[in-house]
Design an enzyme around this catalytic site. Structure first.
Site, PDB file in Angstrom:
ATOM      1  N   CYS A 199      -0.023   2.361  -4.733  1.00 57.45           N
ATOM      2  CA  CYS A 199      -0.780   3.585  -4.980  1.00 57.45           C
ATOM      3  C   CYS A 199       0.064   4.789  -4.580  1.00 57.45           C
ATOM      4  O   CYS A 199       0.879   4.718  -3.657  1.00 57.45           O
ATOM      5  CB  CYS A 199      -2.085   3.582  -4.187  1.00 57.45           C
ATOM      6  N   HIS A 217       0.854  -1.169   0.000  1.00 58.53           N
ATOM      7  CA  HIS A 217       0.000   0.000   0.000  1.00 58.53           C
ATOM      8  C   HIS A 217       0.898   1.230   0.000  1.00 58.53           C
ATOM      9  O   HIS A 217       1.940   1.256   0.674  1.00 58.53           O
ATOM     10  CB  HIS A 217      -0.890   0.027   1.251  1.00 58.53           C
TER      11      HIS A 217
END
Length: 438
Positions: free
Chosen positions: A307, A258
């Site tokens: 991301c 992440h």
């Protein structure tokens, strides 16, 4: 255990310790009856260093009777460590047969057989998957509950086209990085899947890892993989890589987790297993010319699959763009050494820049999400593996990343990758499956 099997483990001891996951291997060997429940307790003692426990594990395997070696090979194979299986067992069905018929030399007036072709055959799965048939865009963050994933023993099916000749340097302005030896390079993968219930479980990451391991093993790289490290473990591992990758002709570092925007900064943070955050810049800094001078002049390619924000915007465009990748690739003789800088005898040592020979590839642009398929893996790694497998034999790395973005757009439309160059001023050809014999 037979002496030849014990010797095989001893000869590959570093690979076993550096590249395997302790918990995974302990669990697999326990299930196969190599160790009893009581015997695996020392390997779970977190007060001792993980590498120490892994060393003890593989030492103990050599004392566990005649069937232990076979069970070890099965456990390694089932968990995707095919390169280690090939190194341990030359008779394995996974072992690549090395072709000993060298292709003609490209040196003018030379008949020397100075390089040979590597692996030409691999065990492949029967059913292939078409990357063009992936489902419509999904949310970038997967559900917390793990979905049903493909069989973990499945070997990636794609074919890596091998080089038949080395590229020579015919461009004095942009020479070539040297990638001809047996120490072609290292791929180091840091993947983060579980986050102690702090973040959603990242389904599909195991597929990315297996595809990357297979791809770079076929190219001729040594592969090291780390999964679900805490922040402190990650930083300690990055520091310890100085002892592992030194001497390599090039290094690829893949980080998959992440990711988050940093306030008032162009940098991003990655999430570790324990919730700790590490800035991308901090990871790169472990490999700069100040902190890792032994890698100065060695190409270092960073790939960040994460991301970089929450933006999911896209534009409506009727029709679809075709994937018209250019098939041209320039050839080019090894670069001549740069002339030394002239300085007065008593002058201080010349200063040099901290960052060079660094290429940074991001799966998406700043502020945007990076999409991931729960079963097929992330969109970006799918595109990367497909392009590198098909074109690494005739394209330099910067062109490969251009083709990756074209493929990413052709297959999925809404995601844009990006590449940054930090003093990456030579061409890098990977020459898959080809190395100089001396």
């Amino acid at each position: 255990m037979q002496d030849e099997d014990r010797k095989a483990i001893q000869n590959n001891f570093i690979s076993l310790v550096e590249q395997t996951d302790l918990d995974v291997m302990v669990s697999s060997l326990y299930e196969k009856g190599v160790f009893s429940e009581r015997m695996i307790e020392p390997y779970k003692d977190v007060s001792k260093d993980a590498k120490y426990r892994k060393r003890q594990l593989y030492l103990d395997v050599t004392r566990r009777g005649p069937q232990a070696f076979g069970h070890l090979l099965d456990a390694l194979s089932e968990n995707g460590y095919w390169d280690i299986v090939r190194d341990l067992d030359p008779n394995s069905s996974l072992h690549a047969r090395r072709q000993r018929n060298p292709v003609p030399s490209t040196s003018v007036g030379s008949n020397e057989k100075n390089y040979v072709s590597l692996c030409t055959e691999k065990l492949k799965t029967k059913n292939a998957t078409d990357v063009n048939k992936n489902p419509a865009p999904q949310a970038p963050r997967a559900p917390a509950a793990p979905a049903r994933l493909p069989d973990p023993t499945t070997i990636p099916h794609f074919h890596v086209v091998k080089s038949t000749t080395f590229f020579e340097n015919n461009d004095s302005d942009i020479p070539l990085y040297r990638t001809r030896g047996r120490r072609r390079g290292f791929l180091v993968v840091f993947s983060y899947v579980e986050f102690n219930n702090l973040e959603p479980y990242r389904n599909g990451v195991d597929v990315d890892c297996k595809n990357l391991k297979y791809l770079f093993d076929e190219i001729g790289f040594k592969v090291i993989s780390y999964q679900d490290l805490t922040k402190s473990q990650t930083l300690e591992t990055l520091k310890g890589l100085k002892e592992v990758v030194v001497g390599a002709e090039c290094v690829f570092i893949v980080v998959s987790s992440h990711g988050y925007e940093r306030p008032r900064s162009s940098d991003n943070d990655i999430r570790c297993k324990d919730g700790g955050l590490i800035a991308i810049r901090d990871i790169i800094d472990y490999f700069n010319n100040k902190n890792f001078p032994a890698l100065q002049g060695v190409p270092k390619v960073f790939i960040f699959q994460l991301c970089r924000g929450n933006n999911e915007e896209s534009v409506w465009r009727p029709g679809a763009e075709t994937d018209g990748a250019s098939r041209g690739a320039s050839r080019g003789a090894p670069p001549a050494p740069a002339p030394p800088l002239l300085a007065p005898p008593d002058a201080p040592a010349p200063r040099d820049r901290v960052y060079s020979d660094i290429l940074i590839a991001h799966s998406t642009v700043p502020g945007n999400v990076a999409y991931r398929d729960n079963a097929a893996g992330s969109w970006y790694i799918q595109a990367l593996c497909e392009v590198f497998a098909a074109r690494a034999h005739d394209c330099h790395v910067e062109k490969l990343f251009t083709l990756v973005d074209k493929r990413l757009h052709a297959a999925f439309l809404v995601q844009t990758s990006s590449v940054d160059r930090w003093g990456f001023n030579c061409r890098l050809y990977l020459h898959p499956g080809l190395y100089e014999s001396q």
